[in-house]
Enzyme design. Structure first.
Site, PDB file in Angstrom:
ATOM      1  N   ASP A   4       0.847  -1.185   0.000  1.00  0.00           N
ATOM      2  CA  ASP A   4       0.000   0.000   0.000  1.00  0.00           C
ATOM      3  C   ASP A   4       0.886   1.239   0.000  1.00  0.00           C
ATOM      4  O   ASP A   4       2.054   1.181   0.405  1.00  0.00           O
ATOM      5  CB  ASP A   4      -0.905  -0.025   1.238  1.00  0.00           C
ATOM      6  CG  ASP A   4      -1.846   1.153   1.297  1.00  0.00           C
ATOM      7  OD1 ASP A   4      -2.352   1.562   0.241  1.00  0.00           O
ATOM      8  OD2 ASP A   4      -2.066   1.674   2.410  1.00  0.00           O
ATOM      9  N   ASP A  31      -0.322   5.081   0.754  1.00  0.00           N
ATOM     10  CA  ASP A  31      -0.633   6.050   1.807  1.00  0.00           C
ATOM     11  C   ASP A  31      -0.505   5.393   3.171  1.00  0.00           C
ATOM     12  O   ASP A  31      -1.233   4.444   3.492  1.00  0.00           O
ATOM     13  CB  ASP A  31      -2.072   6.569   1.672  1.00  0.00           C
ATOM     14  CG  ASP A  31      -2.390   7.071   0.275  1.00  0.00           C
ATOM     15  OD1 ASP A  31      -1.714   6.666  -0.657  1.00  0.00           O
ATOM     16  OD2 ASP A  31      -3.339   7.856   0.148  1.00  0.00           O
ATOM     17  N   ASP A  68      -1.916  -0.576   6.009  1.00  0.00           N
ATOM     18  CA  ASP A  68      -2.181  -0.076   7.359  1.00  0.00           C
ATOM     19  C   ASP A  68      -3.658  -0.098   7.731  1.00  0.00           C
ATOM     20  O   ASP A  68      -4.003   0.235   8.864  1.00  0.00           O
ATOM     21  CB  ASP A  68      -1.625   1.340   7.527  1.00  0.00           C
ATOM     22  CG  ASP A  68      -2.337   2.347   6.630  1.00  0.00           C
ATOM     23  OD1 ASP A  68      -2.484   2.063   5.420  1.00  0.00           O
ATOM     24  OD2 ASP A  68      -2.718   3.422   7.113  1.00  0.00           O
TER      25      ASP A  68
END
Length: 279
Positions: A73, A75, A215
């Site tokens: 990922d 961001d 996250d």
């Protein structure tokens, strides 16, 4: 981190209507726009966005089954979304209350700001919708170095996954701005050779891979049992969550990410969660 939700409560959701990403209807105009703001090395990649077919889910070719595909990922995992957001928010709204990184709770930034005061939700959204927000994000410590090292490792293919839209009606300009920001950030910090490894999708569960480092604590979509193992990357908003025996964590890029990759090469990987507990 999945692109931030534009959700400020029930009234906001009702006002926005259905969760649908605007389709591009004027590719010729958009191509001119691209040429006016982007370096030439990004034009080829950005042109792909002009095609409606680009908004369909990308299924990764798995013909080389021996190659470990690692989905990373962007961001909040390799780009410091939370730190960049807070810095710009405090600069633009110096008199408004803010939430320190130590007090961040919950995945959606806009939701927590809306709970602090209802009008702060829209102010939070205005930050990541602002010009150059994504490309100006700093890399998280060790993230760029880690993914570059992955790309040099034998039989490992890192790819950079980010959502195109979540819980929001985005205008063409908003969605294209975000896509271009992703491409520009990758070229700036990883180099132009990495542009082909970007995956833009609404639904990560249908993207094929062996590991997803993300996250977001819970990742749901059309596929109830994704092919990848979700390794939770620790961030300010999820570090307070209790440990999950069925989910591995990376505390940071200084943690043993190489060991996690190596474990997936073994004949008997650690057992995953029961089907009803998978993200």
């Amino acid at each position: 981190m999945t692109s931030p939700a534009r959700v400020c409560g029930g009234s906001e959701k009702k006002r926005l209507g259905t969760n649908k990403l605007a389709e591009p209807h004027e590719p010729r105009l958009f191509r001119s726009f691209i040429r006016s703001i982007m370096p030439l090395t990004l034009v080829r990649a950005a042109r792909q966005i002009c095609s409606p077919a680009y908004y369909q889910v990308r299924h990764v070719n798995t013909s080389c089954s021996s190659r470990l595909r690692v989905l990373v990922d962007m961001d909040g995992v390799i780009a410091d979304f939370e730190g960049g957001f807070l810095k710009k928010y405090r600069h633009r709204y110096p008199q408004e209350p803010y939430i320190s990184l130590e007090n961040r709770r919950g995945f959606w930034v806009s939701t927590q700001y809306g709970e602090l005061r209802s009008d702060l939700c829209e102010k939070a959204i205005s930050i990541w919708e602002s010009k150059n927000f994504f490309i100006e994000l700093e890399p998280l410590p060790g993230g760029v170095e880690a993914v570059k090292e992955m790309s040099r490792m034998e039989n490992i293919l890192p790819e950079y996954s980010t959502n195109t839209s979540t819980n929001t009606v985005q205008t063409l300009g908003q969605s294209q701005k975000r896509f271009l920001g992703v491409y520009a950030w990758v070229e700036k910090h990883l180099g132009p050779d990495f542009l082909e490894q970007i995956i833009l999708t609404r639904d990560k569960t249908v993207v094929t891979g062996d590991i997803l480092i993300d996250d977001k604590p819970d990742i749901h979509g059309a596929e109830p049992s994704p092919a990848w193992e979700h390794v939770l990357f620790t961030a300010c908003h999820n570090k307070h969550l209790p440990s999950n025996p069925y989910q591995r964590r990376l505390l940071s890029w200084a943690d043993d990410w190489r060991g996690i990759l190596q474990s997936k090469r073994q004949p008997h990987s650690p057992p995953g969660p029961p089907e009803d507990q998978r993200g």
